[in-house]
Design a protein around this motif. Structure first.
Motif, PDB file in Angstrom:
ATOM      1  N   VAL A  48       0.827  -1.205   0.000  1.00 52.77           N
ATOM      2  CA  VAL A  48       0.000   0.000   0.000  1.00 52.77           C
ATOM      3  C   VAL A  48       0.858   1.250   0.000  1.00 52.77           C
ATOM      4  N   GLN A  49       1.985   1.209   0.709  1.00 54.86           N
ATOM      5  CA  GLN A  49       2.841   2.395   0.789  1.00 54.86           C
ATOM      6  C   GLN A  49       3.412   2.766  -0.578  1.00 54.86           C
ATOM      7  N   HIS A  50       3.941   1.772  -1.292  1.00 52.17           N
ATOM      8  CA  HIS A  50       4.531   2.065  -2.598  1.00 52.17           C
ATOM      9  C   HIS A  50       3.472   2.434  -3.632  1.00 52.17           C
ATOM     10  N   VAL A  51       2.397   1.645  -3.703  1.00 59.49           N
ATOM     11  CA  VAL A  51       1.374   1.888  -4.726  1.00 59.49           C
ATOM     12  C   VAL A  51       0.695   3.233  -4.507  1.00 59.49           C
ATOM     13  N   THR A  52       0.450   3.598  -3.252  1.00 54.71           N
ATOM     14  CA  THR A  52      -0.172   4.896  -2.976  1.00 54.71           C
ATOM     15  C   THR A  52       0.772   6.040  -3.336  1.00 54.71           C
ATOM     16  N   ARG A  53       2.046   5.855  -3.084  1.00 56.92           N
ATOM     17  CA  ARG A  53       3.022   6.898  -3.464  1.00 56.92           C
ATOM     18  C   ARG A  53       3.020   7.099  -4.980  1.00 56.92           C
ATOM     19  N   MET A  66      -5.465   8.856  -1.882  1.00 64.29           N
ATOM     20  CA  MET A  66      -4.898   8.001  -0.850  1.00 64.29           C
ATOM     21  C   MET A  66      -5.653   6.674  -0.787  1.00 64.29           C
ATOM     22  N   ARG A  67      -6.971   6.706  -0.941  1.00 70.61           N
ATOM     23  CA  ARG A  67      -7.789   5.497  -0.828  1.00 70.61           C
ATOM     24  C   ARG A  67      -8.004   4.804  -2.164  1.00 70.61           C
ATOM     25  N   LEU A  68      -7.630   5.451  -3.250  1.00 72.81           N
ATOM     26  CA  LEU A  68      -7.949   4.929  -4.580  1.00 72.81           C
ATOM     27  C   LEU A  68      -7.376   3.533  -4.855  1.00 72.81           C
ATOM     28  N   PRO A  69      -6.106   3.232  -4.567  1.00 73.30           N
ATOM     29  CA  PRO A  69      -5.600   1.887  -4.873  1.00 73.30           C
ATOM     30  C   PRO A  69      -6.402   0.775  -4.201  1.00 73.30           C
ATOM     31  N   VAL A  70      -6.721   0.946  -2.920  1.00 75.42           N
ATOM     32  CA  VAL A  70      -7.492  -0.081  -2.218  1.00 75.42           C
ATOM     33  C   VAL A  70      -8.901  -0.168  -2.799  1.00 75.42           C
TER      34      VAL A  70
END
Length: 565
Positions: A48-53, A66-70
């Motif tokens: 989550v940390q890398h994909v959100t970045r 911030m919530r989009l990947p999940v």
């Protein structure tokens, strides 16, 4: 999938960030600014940390991105039902997709920047790919299973509990087969040895593919767990440029990260006595019971319909995949309250995905029985089954609306968890965004027990203790690029205070005299504004609450607006 996507994206940024979302988001911004990153198990896996970045880099920084990947992973989860179509009827496969899209708990945590939903999704893909590989003998599913499970290992440390639960479920499935064979007068051993021999033959035919899978998993794990560094002698990108550095980076990403995970196995991270001390069950049961009750309450609030349909499937259309998932779900219901360090509603996500297949089968069998039932003076099956379907649908819609979309959340919203602000903080956050500038003039002051000695120390994931009490506000001050200072007491207040001063509400009286002309706003920084005691049947349960006070210099805010204009 389209309906699942809409349900997860609509008003995705309305809810104020949860404390967990805020702290991880804050440190993701720091990684983006500095280029430094290393695995810290206290904030869970790196996925989550890398994909959100990366999402921030492409689409900007906001609650939505911030919530989009999940949210996207949660939207794709219904498609994983296709992996089980060899074990399910077409209508059951569709029902499985509907449950994965509509379950209120999966919906809520698909709109939450946390690793539990991605972990559950990747683990479910792993299981589905293994089932598809066995049923179709297509090796491409083995590659999918390996990559999916490697991704699961990059999300959260309890990924290792999935194969443990699956192994336990397989064992209980074998025991069940032996019992059924014995009751039927068949050879009990043959009921186990026959599928075992078939599996060994299948694995033998896959031997070359199976040798490749660890390498595929290693690539995924190293890519996500390898440290990042802006310097030329450390980090993943440096190792790719200089192969001599690669062994050290691979070691750190694998053995080093695995050693760090031991943090979560330490006794001080568990809320219950060590299970090895079974000589005295009293302390274990006393500490376990509240966690178990809370876990069941979460399921009752957000997964009751799924659970009831799963029980129907287990009762009326028992088959290996359904029974397997039933044992898997039971292991989660019993086990997660024990391994939890706090009363965490998100852990129930891992039980809901286990219940999904039995629930899909149960939903179809209830529908089929309803069609076949006849209403007469003696048969009330039609009424009962129809009522079950209708109430289940109403429950799903109602629970989703109240639990997920009601903002701010109700103080008794057990799914939202206590770290979710229950007040309307948005007006103050807008003020912070307005007054923040690129200069070094202070914009926000944290007072009293929110003050820290050195603000720059908070840029690391081992921030000062008082900094955590500020959450989720640091996420918003950082996204606004606000300059933050501290004052532990009245003597430390600057002569010209910043336009926004934030403190625990207990300090309101002290600060009002020092900040004339400031407007004052009190709001809940956690789910409830004040502690609440629930009493029933002679028992009392304490719910925490906390309110912060926000002092805003409206003239300064208005001046900032006019300057921007």
């Amino acid at each position: 999938m389209l309906a699942a996507l809409v349900a997860r994206l609509v008003a995705l940024d309305v809810r104020v960030a949860h404390w967990d979302e805020a702290r991880v988001g804050y440190w993701i911004l720091h990684t983006a600014d500095t280029g430094w990153w290393e695995y810290r198990p206290i904030i869970h896996g790196p996925f989550v940390q890398h994909v959100t970045r990366w999402t921030f880099a492409v689409a900007g920084v906001s609650d939505f991105t911030m919530r989009l990947p999940v949210a996207l992973i949660g939207s794709a989860l219904p498609a994983t039902a296709l992996l089980f179509r060899s074990r399910l009827r077409d209508v059951e496969t569709i029902a499985l997709g509907v449950i994965l899209a509509a379950n209120p708990l999966l919906l809520y945590y698909s709109r939450f920047m946390r690793s539990d939903l991605p972990l559950a999704a990747f683990a479910f893909v792993t299981l589905g790919a293994i089932v598809a590989a066995i049923d179709t003998d297509r090796r491409r599913y083995l590659h999918l299973a390996a990559i999916a499970f490697a991704l699961a290992l990059t999300t959260k440390e309890n990924a290792v509990l999935y194969p443990v639960s699956w192994l336990g479920a397989l064992t209980m499935l074998a025991v069940t087969a032996v019992v059924i064979a014995y009751r039927a007068g068949d050879d009990p051993l043959e009921s186990v040895t026959r599928p075992g021999i078939a599996a060994l033959r299948r694995f033998h035919s896959w031997r070359r593919t199976l040798l490749v899978l660890p390498g595929e998993m290693l690539v995924v794990l190293v890519f996500f767990y390898a440290p990042r560094s802006p310097e030329s002698d450390a980090g993943l990108w440096s190792a790719l440029a200089d192969p001599a550095l690669l062994p050290g980076v691979v070691w750190e990403a694998t053995i080093g990260s695995a050693a760090a995970v031991v943090t979560w196995a330490a006794p001080d991270k568990r809320a219950h006595p060590d299970i090895s001390s079974l000589g005295d069950l009293g302390p274990l049961l006393v500490s376990y019971a509240p966690f178990f009750a809370h876990f069941l309450a979460v399921i009752a609030v957000a997964a009751a319909a799924t659970t009831i349909m799963a029980l129907a499937g287990l009762r009326w259309r028992r088959r290996p995949i359904v029974t397997f998932c039933g044992w898997w779900a039971l292991s989660g219901v019993v086990g997660y309250p024990y391994v939890a360090d706090i009363k965490a509603p998100w852990l129930a996500v891992h039980v809901v995905v286990a219940l999904a297949i039995p629930a899909a089968v149960g939903l179809v069998v209830v529908h089929d029985r309803l069609r076949q039932a006849r209403l007469d003076g003696r048969d009330v099956a039609t009424v009962g089954l129809a009522a079950l379907l209708v109430t289940s649908g109403v429950f799903v819609v109602g629970s989703s609306a109240v639990v997920t979309y009601q903002q701010p959340p109700h103080g008794l919203n057990i799914v939202a968890q206590g770290g979710q602000p229950g007040g309307d903080v948005r007006p103050v956050l807008d003020n912070i965004q307005t007054v923040a500038g690129d200069d070094d003039i202070p914009d926000v002051l944290f007072y009293g027990d929110l003050a820290v000695d050195n603000e720059s120390y908070n840029d690391r994931s081992g921030a000062a203790a008082n900094w955590y009490y500020r959450l989720p506000l640091p996420w918003y001050t950082e996204t606004a690029n606000a300059t933050v200072i501290s004052a532990p007491d009245l003597e430390s207040l600057p002569a010209d205070p910043p336009p926004i001063v934030i403190a625990n509400s207990t300090y309101r009286g002290d600060l009002e005299a020092e900040l004339p002309g400031y407007s004052v706003r009190e709001t809940a920084i956690v789910l409830r504004p004040q502690p609440v005691a629930l009493r029933a049947f002679g028992f009392s349960y304490q719910l925490k609450g906390k309110t912060y006070v926000f002092f805003v210099d409206q003239e300064a805010v208005a001046g900032a607006v006019s300057d921007d204009g």
